[in-house]
Design an enzyme around this catalytic site. Structure first.
Site: not given
Ligand code: IPM
Ligand code: MG
Length: 372
Positions: A141, A198, A230, A254, A258
């Site tokens: 990042y 990884k 993975d 990240d 999710d």
């Molecule tokens: C998160 C989001 C952010 C990230 C984006 C919006 C830049 O997806 O906080 O998980 O990738 O960190």
């Molecule tokens: Mg995110």
């Protein structure tokens, strides 16, 4: 004299304003009954700041955040700003705040509430209660990136054209400080830590693995293991309830967070805390995005933001009681059957009611007074 909490609120874009104001309403109500005063100051960031100032993170927002004890952030971004220059995209605000405030540790707890078990796409999710500790100010990042022109050709003769690159780099210091947070957290929980990397391919991952294995000797009580990303993505689906603390790099964290959001029923439920350098404020935000498709329609789930405010009370202000009052009120609201659209699901019977952001927030506030 009552205790004072200075909170910078950055609503951001899309559903951000709705969910942060819901969280502040709940926080004010919860704090009042515990004799704590909440002072808020609103700051602009993301698309909202681009519209006003032409940049996503004005200096005033950084200094306003710095002057606070903690920051409550909604979400940034949306299709309106999809075509702006990459350097001033709304997401830059988030990254700028994270690095500017030195928030290198992102703590993302994933818990499946009993009431929402059926919202999980997994058949038998079991008792899910794990935390992702994501490195937040390093890795790909924040690595060197760019685009350059190459005159070379590929082996089949195709012109290479432009080359885009992003780089992942981590120093030992960056890795050790986040590992320490993860090991310490594991000690306070079920004493299990999984490093996700990884290491079969990446040099940075091999360094993470070596340092983590070394640190594990200082924590003999912690059961430590490592998984490739993975494989971890798969194991999180097949045996989610066996995970306790997961520590990983910025990008992998990240992605996995999710996945965790979906496992527990909705990404709208997950809070997060970003902390780091002592003496600087922490930042608290739900892990979901700005959901522009439902913005301004009283449809957003504010619980991720409300639970982030609870984490803030616990971690920054040491107000354990306010934090658990809020968490209990959220549980009661779910038990009473109130659901926003994202946590309404097929097959749960007729015991639930679909409500909007405002209604579920009011219910949480009402349930606060019942808990006291
Ligand atoms: C998160 C989001 C952010 C990230 C984006 C919006 C830049 O997806 O906080 O998980 O990738 O960190
Ligand atoms: Mg995110």
């Amino acid at each position: 004299m009552s205790k004072k909490c200075n909170i910078a609120v950055i609503p951001g874009d899309g559903i951000g304003p709705e969910i942060t104001s819901a969280a502040i309403e709940v926080l004010e109500a919860a704090a009042k009954s515990r004799d704590v005063e909440i002072f808020t100051r609103e700051l602009l960031a993301g698309g909202a700041a681009i519209d006003r100032y032409g940049i996503p993170l004005p200096q005033e927002t950084i200094s306003g955040a710095m002057d606070s004890d903690a920051v409550l952030l909604g979400a940034v971004g949306g299709p309106k700003w999809d075509n702006v220059e990459p350097d001033i995209r709304p997401e830059r605000a988030l990254l700028g705040l994270r690095s500017g405030l030195g928030l290198y540790a992102n703590i993302r707890p994933a818990v499946v509430y009993d009431e929402l078990v059926a919202a999980s796409p997994l058949k038998n999710p079991g008792k899910i209660d794990f935390v992702i500790v994501r490195e937040l100010t390093g890795g790909i990042y924040f690595g060197k990136n760019g685009i350059y022109q190459s005159g070379d050709r590929l082996s089949d003769g195709t012109v290479k054209g432009k080359i885009a690159f992003d780089t992942e780099s981590y120093s030992e210091g960056e890795i050790n400080r986040i590992l320490k947070i993860a090991f310490d957290l594991a000690m306070k929980r079920r004493k299990k830590l999984t490093l996700v990397d990884k290491a079969n391919v990446l040099t940075t991952s091999r360094m993470w693995r070596a340092l983590a294995s070394q640190m594990s000797f200082d924590y003999p009580e912690v059961e430590f293991d490592c998984l490739y990303i993975d494989n971890a993505a798969m194991q999180l689906i097949s045996r989610p309830s066996t995970f306790d603390v997961i520590v990983t790099s910025n990008l992998f964290g990240d992605i996995l967070s999710d996945e965790a959001g979906q496992i527990v029923g909705s990404v709208g439920m997950l809070p997060s805390a970003s902390v780091g350098v002592k003496g600087k404020p922490g930042m608290f935000e739900p892990i979901h995005g700005s959901a522009p498709d439902i913005a301004g329609q009283n449809k957003a789930n504010p619980l991720g933001s409300i639970l982030s405010a609870a984490m803030m009370m616990r971690m920054i202000f040491g107000e354990e009681e306010i934090a658990s009052d809020i968490e209990n009120a959220v549980k009661k609201t779910l038990s009473a059957g109130l659901r926003t659209g994202d946590i309404t699901f097929v097959g749960e019977g007729n015991n639930t009611t679909l409500v909007g952001t405002k209604e579920i927030t009011k219910a949480v506030i009402d349930n606060l007074s019942i808990s006291n």
